[in-house]
Design a protein around this motif. Structure first.
Motif, PDB file in Angstrom:
ATOM      1  N   HIS A   1     -10.974  11.803  -6.342  1.00  0.00           N
ATOM      2  CA  HIS A   1      -9.502  11.397  -5.800  1.00  0.00           C
ATOM      3  C   HIS A   1      -9.556   9.798  -5.615  1.00  0.00           C
ATOM      4  N   MET A   2      -8.496   9.186  -5.931  1.00  0.00           N
ATOM      5  CA  MET A   2      -8.444   7.802  -5.722  1.00  0.00           C
ATOM      6  C   MET A   2      -8.102   7.453  -4.532  1.00  0.00           C
ATOM      7  N   ASP A   3      -8.860   6.519  -3.946  1.00  0.00           N
ATOM      8  CA  ASP A   3      -8.686   6.104  -2.534  1.00  0.00           C
ATOM      9  C   ASP A   3      -8.008   4.443  -2.411  1.00  0.00           C
ATOM     10  N   LEU A   4      -7.350   4.164  -1.191  1.00  0.00           N
ATOM     11  CA  LEU A   4      -6.813   3.079  -1.200  1.00  0.00           C
ATOM     12  C   LEU A   4      -7.667   1.997  -0.752  1.00  0.00           C
ATOM     13  N   VAL A   5      -7.503   0.806  -0.907  1.00  0.00           N
ATOM     14  CA  VAL A   5      -8.400  -0.475  -0.197  1.00  0.00           C
ATOM     15  C   VAL A   5      -7.331  -1.514  -0.499  1.00  0.00           C
ATOM     16  N   LEU A   6      -6.987  -1.832   0.873  1.00  0.00           N
ATOM     17  CA  LEU A   6      -5.919  -2.955   1.173  1.00  0.00           C
ATOM     18  C   LEU A   6      -6.753  -4.111   1.397  1.00  0.00           C
ATOM     19  N   GLN A   7      -6.336  -5.368   0.730  1.00  0.00           N
ATOM     20  CA  GLN A   7      -7.049  -6.557   0.935  1.00  0.00           C
ATOM     21  C   GLN A   7      -6.142  -7.656   1.635  1.00  0.00           C
ATOM     22  N   SER A   8      -6.824  -8.494   2.367  1.00  0.00           N
ATOM     23  CA  SER A   8      -5.913  -9.551   2.936  1.00  0.00           C
ATOM     24  C   SER A   8      -6.609 -10.857   2.349  1.00  0.00           C
TER      25      SER A   8
ATOM     26  N   THR B   1       2.537   5.041  -3.326  1.00  0.00           N
ATOM     27  CA  THR B   1       3.221   3.743  -3.102  1.00  0.00           C
ATOM     28  C   THR B   1       3.120   3.293  -1.559  1.00  0.00           C
ATOM     29  N   VAL B   2       2.482   2.105  -1.478  1.00  0.00           N
ATOM     30  CA  VAL B   2       2.238   1.369  -0.155  1.00  0.00           C
ATOM     31  C   VAL B   2       3.198   0.792   0.366  1.00  0.00           C
ATOM     32  N   ASP B   3       3.773   0.828   1.578  1.00  0.00           N
ATOM     33  CA  ASP B   3       4.899  -0.040   1.778  1.00  0.00           C
ATOM     34  C   ASP B   3       4.607  -0.645   3.390  1.00  0.00           C
ATOM     35  N   GLU B   4       5.212  -1.998   3.595  1.00  0.00           N
ATOM     36  CA  GLU B   4       5.134  -2.433   4.940  1.00  0.00           C
ATOM     37  C   GLU B   4       6.270  -2.269   5.769  1.00  0.00           C
ATOM     38  N   THR B   5       6.270  -1.806   6.954  1.00  0.00           N
ATOM     39  CA  THR B   5       7.403  -1.476   7.878  1.00  0.00           C
ATOM     40  C   THR B   5       7.190  -2.114   9.206  1.00  0.00           C
ATOM     41  N   GLU B   6       8.316  -2.150   9.946  1.00  0.00           N
ATOM     42  CA  GLU B   6       7.863  -2.561  11.143  1.00  0.00           C
ATOM     43  C   GLU B   6       6.840  -2.090  12.159  1.00  0.00           C
ATOM     44  N   ARG B   7       6.900  -0.587  11.692  1.00  0.00           N
ATOM     45  CA  ARG B   7       5.875  -0.047  12.498  1.00  0.00           C
ATOM     46  C   ARG B   7       4.372  -0.314  12.044  1.00  0.00           C
TER      47      ARG B   7
ATOM     48  N   GLN C   1      12.342  -1.033  -1.201  1.00  0.00           N
ATOM     49  CA  GLN C   1      11.479  -0.989  -2.277  1.00  0.00           C
ATOM     50  C   GLN C   1      10.072  -1.976  -2.091  1.00  0.00           C
ATOM     51  N   SER C   2       8.996  -1.277  -1.967  1.00  0.00           N
ATOM     52  CA  SER C   2       7.778  -2.023  -2.202  1.00  0.00           C
ATOM     53  C   SER C   2       7.408  -3.013  -2.934  1.00  0.00           C
ATOM     54  N   ARG C   3       6.578  -4.248  -2.623  1.00  0.00           N
ATOM     55  CA  ARG C   3       6.108  -5.174  -3.535  1.00  0.00           C
ATOM     56  C   ARG C   3       5.044  -4.957  -4.217  1.00  0.00           C
ATOM     57  N   PHE C   4       4.533  -3.640  -3.792  1.00  0.00           N
ATOM     58  CA  PHE C   4       3.303  -3.193  -4.621  1.00  0.00           C
ATOM     59  C   PHE C   4       3.596  -2.155  -5.402  1.00  0.00           C
ATOM     60  N   PRO C   5       2.761  -1.819  -6.719  1.00  0.00           N
ATOM     61  CA  PRO C   5       3.019  -0.897  -7.528  1.00  0.00           C
ATOM     62  C   PRO C   5       2.670   0.562  -7.150  1.00  0.00           C
ATOM     63  N   THR C   6       3.207   1.733  -7.702  1.00  0.00           N
ATOM     64  CA  THR C   6       2.662   2.812  -7.405  1.00  0.00           C
ATOM     65  C   THR C   6       1.223   3.045  -8.217  1.00  0.00           C
ATOM     66  N   PHE C   7       0.365   3.994  -7.422  1.00  0.00           N
ATOM     67  CA  PHE C   7      -1.068   4.257  -7.970  1.00  0.00           C
ATOM     68  C   PHE C   7      -1.033   5.658  -8.267  1.00  0.00           C
TER      69      PHE C   7
ATOM     70  N   ILE D   1      -3.447  -4.547  -3.368  1.00  0.00           N
ATOM     71  CA  ILE D   1      -3.906  -3.209  -2.942  1.00  0.00           C
ATOM     72  C   ILE D   1      -4.777  -2.838  -4.379  1.00  0.00           C
ATOM     73  N   GLU D   2      -5.813  -2.150  -4.074  1.00  0.00           N
ATOM     74  CA  GLU D   2      -6.488  -1.493  -5.214  1.00  0.00           C
ATOM     75  C   GLU D   2      -6.815  -0.028  -4.942  1.00  0.00           C
ATOM     76  N   THR D   3      -7.088   0.747  -5.960  1.00  0.00           N
ATOM     77  CA  THR D   3      -7.293   1.938  -5.840  1.00  0.00           C
ATOM     78  C   THR D   3      -8.792   2.412  -6.613  1.00  0.00           C
ATOM     79  N   TYR D   4      -9.757   2.823  -5.795  1.00  0.00           N
ATOM     80  CA  TYR D   4     -10.927   3.353  -6.350  1.00  0.00           C
ATOM     81  C   TYR D   4     -11.372   4.854  -5.690  1.00  0.00           C
ATOM     82  N   ASP D   5     -12.149   5.394  -6.515  1.00  0.00           N
ATOM     83  CA  ASP D   5     -12.635   6.593  -5.873  1.00  0.00           C
ATOM     84  C   ASP D   5     -13.971   6.349  -4.994  1.00  0.00           C
ATOM     85  N   VAL D   6     -13.904   5.852  -3.932  1.00  0.00           N
ATOM     86  CA  VAL D   6     -14.786   5.358  -3.227  1.00  0.00           C
ATOM     87  C   VAL D   6     -15.912   6.260  -2.934  1.00  0.00           C
TER      88      VAL D   6
END
Length: 436
Positions: free
Chosen positions: A82-89, A42-48, A27-33, A72-77
């Motif tokens: 279509h909404m695109d993914l913006v992953l932040q650290s 839904t974005v998930d973190e795996t070993e890969r 189960q991802s710790r991030f919401p579904t967009f 994570i945020e989504t924008y129509d960049v």
């Protein structure tokens, strides 16, 4: 209860525990967009690495990222509906980001990138669809957009020029056309005051046709001339207006040449003060080593907090150029005895370094196609920053040069310190660096 029954129950409990753990881990710790009216992600973190799971049972591998994913945020960049993914650290400052554009034809994602720039501290607004700003630092940014071919291009940037010795604190904004040509240039001070006039303090200041050492002209302006700044390029070039007889001309000048009279820079041994020393860079193996040290023969400890090392080159025709290499940071050098300077069997001087400022090989960056030198910046900059800086300026002509180092402290009234002269043949032997 038989042992067989107990074993079955125990096996069932372990299997149930494993399945619960597996479901919880998946189960991802991030919401579904929402991607569009029919798709969610839904974005998930795996070993890969990081993956995107679409509700059409498609899983897209995004990237193995060395940073910790914070949100994570989504924008129509790119403004395609279509909404695109913006992953932040938020692992370091500034906040770093990855952008993945949704590809409707393949129901997949592709990473958005721009040459020599990592997206950080993004500003994406609905007021300017298809454009966003990525900050380089607290004051400098790139404004990026999509051209008619849906390709990313730089439509604007800001640059800051701070030079305390010349009392310059300027902010410049470039705006560009699709083809990369300059649409407009705006330059201003931080306090919204008038752009300062610079008075030439050296005997003769060389003029350049373009911002680059290759564009040096045979024209000079004299000491006492006032310059009006109209633009700047990098940290070393000012575009200026000045009056000549009855007309106003516009050319480029070099900032380092504004600070130091290049024709008066020469090594003078001082047995009662400071000496900047450069050891033999060749060292007998064909490689080039940049080794410089400050010897303090005065009667007190020398301290510096705002020093900078410059490189002075002179070609076979006697033409000189000077450019900054790096800041030296805090220096504290105790007194030394001049007798600590030795001679070898052939009678040549051999310098015993007082405080070694640099002792590194000049190597070749294959990707950037330039000669670089290691410079430890970990105390002041991002720990992930690549710690090699260019050793030579761009478009340096091939040939033989005499090389000296120059030390200048912006807070000191002391004259520039020039090292003894060595020789080099450019380009150097290309010893590739190992980034690992």
């Amino acid at each position: 209860m038989t042992s067989s029954t107990v074993y079955k129950k125990l096996t069932g409990l372990l299997l149930y525990s494993f399945l619960v753990h597996l479901c919880t881990h998946a189960q991802s710790r991030f919401p579904t967009f929402e991607v569009n009216k029919t798709l969610t992600v839904t974005v998930d973190e795996t070993e890969r690495g990081i993956v995107a799971n679409l509700n059409n049972n498609k899983t897209v591998f995004l990237k193995k990222w060395k940073r910790t994913l914070s949100f994570i945020e989504t924008y129509d960049v790119n403004n395609d509906g279509h909404m695109d993914l913006v992953l932040q650290s938020e692992e370091h400052q500034p906040n770093h980001a990855l952008i993945f554009l949704f590809e409707p034809k393949s129901s997949s994602y592709r990473e958005l990138s721009y040459p020599n720039h990592e997206f950080s501290n993004l500003i994406i607004t609905k007021e300017e669809p298809g454009m966003f700003i990525s900050y380089i630092n607290a004051q400098e940014w790139l404004k990026l957009g999509f051209n008619k071919q849906a390709e990313l291009y730089r439509c604007g940037d800001s640059r800051v020029l701070n030079d305390y010795q010349l009392a310059l604190h300027l902010y410049q904004v470039h705006m560009y056309n699709f083809d990369g040509s300059v649409k407009s240039i705006r330059i201003e001070t931080f306090e919204n005051e008038d752009i300062p006039l610079l008075e030439v303090q050296v005997a003769r200041l060389r003029l350049y046709d373009e911002p680059g050492y290759h564009a040096a002209s045979n024209s000079y302006i004299e000491e006492g001339t006032f310059l009006e700044i109209t633009a700047f390029e990098g940290m070393e070039w000012l575009k200026v207006k000045y009056k000549y007889t009855h007309e106003t001309l516009e050319r480029w000048v070099n900032i380092s040449e504004l600070k130091m009279d290049i024709n008066k820079l020469q090594y003078v041994e001082n047995n009662n003060g400071l000496n900047l020393v450069m050891l033999d860079p060749q060292n007998g193996d064909g490689n080039f080593y940049f080794c410089i040290a400050l010897n303090n023969y005065s009667n007190k400890v020398f301290e510096s907090y705002y020093g900078k090392i410059y490189i002075l080159l002179e070609n076979e025709n006697g033409k000189k150029l000077i450019y900054p290499l790096y800041d030296t940071g805090n220096l504290k050098i105790p007194q030394q005895n001049p007798e600590d300077t030795h001679t070898n069997k052939s009678g040549e001087r051999w310098f015993k370094p007082g405080a070694v400022i640099d002792d590194n090989a000049v190597q070749y960056d294959v990707e950037k196609k330039q000669f670089v030198i290691f410079h430890d910046k970990s105390e002041n900059d991002d720990v992930d920053e690549y710690s090699y800086i260019p050793f030579f300026p761009e478009s340096l002509s091939a040939g033989k040069y005499k090389i000296s180092a120059v030390f200048l402290d912006n807070e000191s009234h002391q004259q520039p310190l020039v090292s003894n002269m060595q020789e080099l043949k450019f380009p150097l032997k290309k010893v590739a660096i190992d980034k690992n």
